[in-house]
Design an enzyme around this catalytic site. Sequence first.
Site, PDB file in Angstrom:
ATOM      1  N   GLY A  51      -4.846  -5.438   6.811  1.00 57.12           N
ATOM      2  CA  GLY A  51      -5.762  -4.335   6.927  1.00 57.12           C
ATOM      3  C   GLY A  51      -7.215  -4.197   8.126  1.00 57.12           C
ATOM      4  O   GLY A  51      -7.958  -4.139   9.303  1.00 57.12           O
ATOM      5  N   GLY A  82      -0.049  -2.898   5.772  1.00 59.75           N
ATOM      6  CA  GLY A  82      -0.542  -4.192   6.745  1.00 59.75           C
ATOM      7  C   GLY A  82      -1.535  -4.638   6.773  1.00 59.75           C
ATOM      8  O   GLY A  82      -2.376  -3.834   5.937  1.00 59.75           O
ATOM      9  N   THR A  97       0.350  -1.313  -0.067  1.00 57.54           N
ATOM     10  CA  THR A  97       0.041   0.193  -0.087  1.00 57.54           C
ATOM     11  C   THR A  97       0.919   1.384   0.194  1.00 57.54           C
ATOM     12  O   THR A  97       1.536   1.250   0.424  1.00 57.54           O
ATOM     13  CB  THR A  97      -1.369   0.151   1.372  1.00 57.54           C
ATOM     14  OG1 THR A  97      -1.592  -1.154   1.070  1.00 57.54           O
ATOM     15  CG2 THR A  97      -1.597   1.269   1.608  1.00 57.54           C
ATOM     16  N   ASP A 103      -8.711  -2.284   5.082  1.00 64.87           N
ATOM     17  CA  ASP A 103      -8.620  -0.995   5.246  1.00 64.87           C
ATOM     18  C   ASP A 103      -8.202   0.529   4.673  1.00 64.87           C
ATOM     19  O   ASP A 103      -9.088   1.667   5.310  1.00 64.87           O
ATOM     20  CB  ASP A 103      -7.485  -0.887   6.712  1.00 64.87           C
ATOM     21  CG  ASP A 103      -6.098  -1.027   6.091  1.00 64.87           C
ATOM     22  OD1 ASP A 103      -6.037  -1.907   5.262  1.00 64.87           O
ATOM     23  OD2 ASP A 103      -5.220  -0.645   7.146  1.00 64.87           O
TER      24      ASP A 103
HETATM   25  N1  ASP Z   1      -3.456  -2.437   4.181  1.00 62.70           N
HETATM   26  C1  ASP Z   1      -3.469  -2.975   3.227  1.00 62.70           C
HETATM   27  C2  ASP Z   1      -4.926  -3.982   2.835  1.00 62.70           C
HETATM   28  O1  ASP Z   1      -5.439  -4.701   3.829  1.00 62.70           O
HETATM   29  C3  ASP Z   1      -2.608  -3.625   2.733  1.00 62.70           C
HETATM   30  C4  ASP Z   1      -0.938  -3.342   3.141  1.00 62.70           C
HETATM   31  O2  ASP Z   1      -1.674  -2.361   3.816  1.00 62.70           O
HETATM   32  O3  ASP Z   1      -0.450  -4.175   2.292  1.00 62.70           O
HETATM   33  O4  ASP Z   1      -5.083  -4.475   1.853  1.00 62.70           O
END
Ligand code: ASP
Length: 379
Positions: free
Chosen positions: A277, A275, A223, A254
């Site tokens: 979400g 991370g 992200t 998220d």
């Molecule tokens: N937070 C994002 C999600 O869960 C993915 C990420 O940040 O790596 O879709």
Amino acid sequence: MQLWSRRKFFLTSVASSVAAGVGKVFARPIPADAAGVSLAPAQGTRPLIISSANGLHALDKGMDILKKGGDTLDAVVATVTVVEDDPNDDSVGYGGLPNEEGEVELDASVMHGPTRRAGSVASVRRIKNVARLAQTVMEKTNHVMIVGDGARRFGVAQGFEEMNLLTEHSRKIWLAWKASSSVNWRPGIDSPEWKQQMTAIFGDDQEKIAYAERVIAHPPTGTIPCMAVNEKGDISATTTTSGLSWKIPGRVGDSPIIGAGCFVDNEVGAAGSTGKGEENIKIAGGHTIVEMMRHGKSPEDACLEALARIAHNYNGDKKKLSTFHIFFYAINKDGQHGAASLWRNHYSEPGHSVYAIHDGTQARLAECKAYFDEINTHG
Ligand code: ASP
């Protein structure tokens, strides 16, 4: 080879801004043991723009807009658009790793502090600049969130180009994942072994094979959240992602959730996340952090408080908490910034995780505070 090295799972040097600019691929932290990584300042500066570390090479773009007196939302969207357009960042936009059916599905959100508005899109296929699409939802509709095929059709109506978001690289990695996870997607028992299957897909490139095996074993997330405060103290933020790779089609993390992956209060500050979400959604992390800052916490301490709530959801059980990684990033109205990661780092990497900041002089990396000052050997 050049392209490939930008995707490397472990970056061993952050001294070069070019290399480091793509370092937080898949939300993986970059070891912060090299020169040029600073600690968050006690004093704030305005204008200021920050992002996850994979935005380092794009922050100049946003800072330029801020310095010319442009809008803070235009600055953050322009920044993340650079990353969405980059086929070599597998975590966002074009070239993002796909869902389990091999289709790239993107999520994004924006918040504009001065006008107190928000826009968001989720599970969008075939349109790469979803942060700008979320901004368009905010500016051109009476809605906040549009998802799935409705969001794609809205984008087309607004003049966004449709395209195949899967690159050759991401298609091959997806095929390798399919082969590893289903007997129907690999040759039968009378056929060559797994390594030979990988060689059939990737040729002789051992680095690519090792990478594919890694992302198959640990489905990556990735992200870019980006937030800015201008000279006057106006604040905006965006978060854009391809989400969890190999996800069930329609899974939403998220990033497009206002109050979780992105939140702004123009009187206080902004927060974003990368991370897993699902963990963030359960604590409404973005909103939680901004509320903590409203009550006097520094951006870094507010991020740590959000991580404490996630840890609390597992009664502090490190074994369970080691199955994932999550990061929070925040700025306040004074131009102070901070970020925190659940774990100091991943696997056997040295140093700390980092994030990217530009305070008007130059883009650089700063250390994330670790909630558990340990290397996560699992998640
Ligand atoms: N937070 C994002 C999600 O869960 C993915 C990420 O940040 O790596 O879709």
